[in-house]
Design an enzyme around this catalytic site. Structure first.
Site, PDB file in Angstrom:
ATOM      1  N   GLY A 197      11.642  -1.966   4.318  1.00 16.02           N
ATOM      2  CA  GLY A 197      11.132  -2.905   5.321  1.00 16.02           C
ATOM      3  C   GLY A 197       9.965  -3.711   4.761  1.00 16.02           C
ATOM      4  N   HIS A 198       8.999  -3.003   4.159  1.00 17.14           N
ATOM      5  CA  HIS A 198       7.854  -3.710   3.555  1.00 17.14           C
ATOM      6  C   HIS A 198       8.316  -4.628   2.420  1.00 17.14           C
ATOM      7  CE1 HIS A 198       5.696   0.101   4.918  1.00 17.14           C
ATOM      8  NE2 HIS A 198       5.033  -0.850   5.546  1.00 17.14           N
ATOM      9  N   LYS A 203       9.982  -4.719  13.619  1.00 18.51           N
ATOM     10  CA  LYS A 203      10.012  -3.303  14.004  1.00 18.51           C
ATOM     11  C   LYS A 203       8.789  -2.979  14.890  1.00 18.51           C
ATOM     12  CE  LYS A 203       9.633   1.311  13.265  1.00 18.51           C
ATOM     13  NZ  LYS A 203       8.247   1.426  12.985  1.00 18.51           N
ATOM     14  N   SER A 231      10.528   3.232   8.598  1.00 18.78           N
ATOM     15  CA  SER A 231       9.133   3.422   8.967  1.00 18.78           C
ATOM     16  C   SER A 231       8.525   4.416   7.978  1.00 18.78           C
ATOM     17  CB  SER A 231       9.074   4.003  10.384  1.00 18.78           C
ATOM     18  OG  SER A 231       7.874   4.701  10.586  1.00 18.78           O
TER      19      SER A 231
END
Ligand code: PAF
Length: 280
Positions: free
Chosen positions: A38-39, A151, A187
């Site tokens: 995600g990052h 998110k 996450s």
């Protein structure tokens, strides 16, 4: 090549001043480390849009309500730097705490309204901590663009509001949630789940998908909430903090689907709080 790591505000400013002199645009990706896909997708979006990319890594004490949560938050700086290598970011800013909160620090940035609901209800002060550190990171990096994941959708809306209200000359870019193959929203907290809990974690996203279909078919939240909550609990979750349909702009509560509606959830699994949201 691993990007240079800068730990001081003076060093960061020296670097950004050189880029500014060349009229280069700067993108920032604020993170607390423990980087996942995600990052990395945010860093890639920044790489595509901006001449220079800064990823910040700072585990911000002001946004943790629980000292144990702060203590246990994963810290993986070397690995994070390696993960960013292939993307070609220009600088990793890992400020020492006093570079963000100097002695006697006495200022809080507080966004009202948007912070009163969802995660704001169960984590008092959390979003003040987020807004304070993000405003500082925007000012310190002098970024033109800042990249945040959907998110944390409530956080994204709060940061947008804060940047607008404070006339910060930064364009806040929201990027889609990246999911594991089984649908679980990525996450850093997933690292804290036991193997057994990890197997059950995707049920949250599964139930939300089913709710989306029913809402799109005309069902109301009142119709479907009891069964959805029961399914999440039956999968081994210990508590559901919230499971709510809200407007994607002002986050006001809804009972039925409408354009820009989003479904938001937060639930506890084996001591780990997972959050997710999807457009309906
Ligand atoms: O989303 C996060 O990781 C944090 O809330 C942020 C935006 C880096 C601020 O500390």
């Amino acid at each position: 090549m691993i990007a240079p790591i800068e730990r001081t505000l003076a060093g960061l400013r020296q670097q950004t001043a050189l880029w500014r002199k060349e009229d280069e645009t700067i993108g920032v990706v604020p993170t607390m480390g423990a980087l996942h896909q995600g990052h990395l997708s945010l860093a890639r979006a920044a790489r595509d849009k901006c001449d220079r990319v800064i990823v910040t890594i700072f585990v911000n004490p002001k946004q943790f309500n629980d000292p144990d949560d702060l203590k246990n938050y994963p810290r993986t700086e070397e690995e994070d730097a390696r993960k960013l290598e292939s993307i070609g970011v220009d600088l990793i800013y890992v400020p020492e705490p006093d570079q963000i909160y100097p002695d006697g620090f006495a200022t809080t940035v507080s966004v009202s309204g948007l912070t009163d609901m969802l995660c704001g209800e169960s984590r008092p002060g959390h979003f003040d901590g987020v807004a304070t550190v993000v405003s500082k990171l925007f000012i310190q990096t002098s970024a033109d663009y800042a990249f945040f994941g959907e998110k944390d959708y409530q956080q994204l809306q709060i940061v947008r509001r804060m940047a607008l209200d404070l006339d910060l000359a930064v364009d806040v870019v929201g990027c889609p949630t990246i999911r594991e193959e089984d649908g679980l929203a990525m996450s850093s907290r997933i690292l804290l789940l036991s193997d057994r809990a990890r197997i059950h974690a995707p049920v949250l996203a599964e139930v939300m998908e089913e709710m989306r279909e029913k809402l799109q078919g005309g069902a109301s939240m009142a119709d479907i909430l009891p069964d959805a909550t029961a399914r999440i609990m039956a999968a081994g979750f210990n508590d559901v903090d919230y499971l709510e349909l809200r407007d994607g702009g002002d986050l006001s509560l809804l009972d039925k689907a409408k354009p820009d509606a989003r479904l938001f959830a937060a639930a506890w699994l084996a001591g780990v709080r997972l959050i997710d949201n999807i457009a309906v």
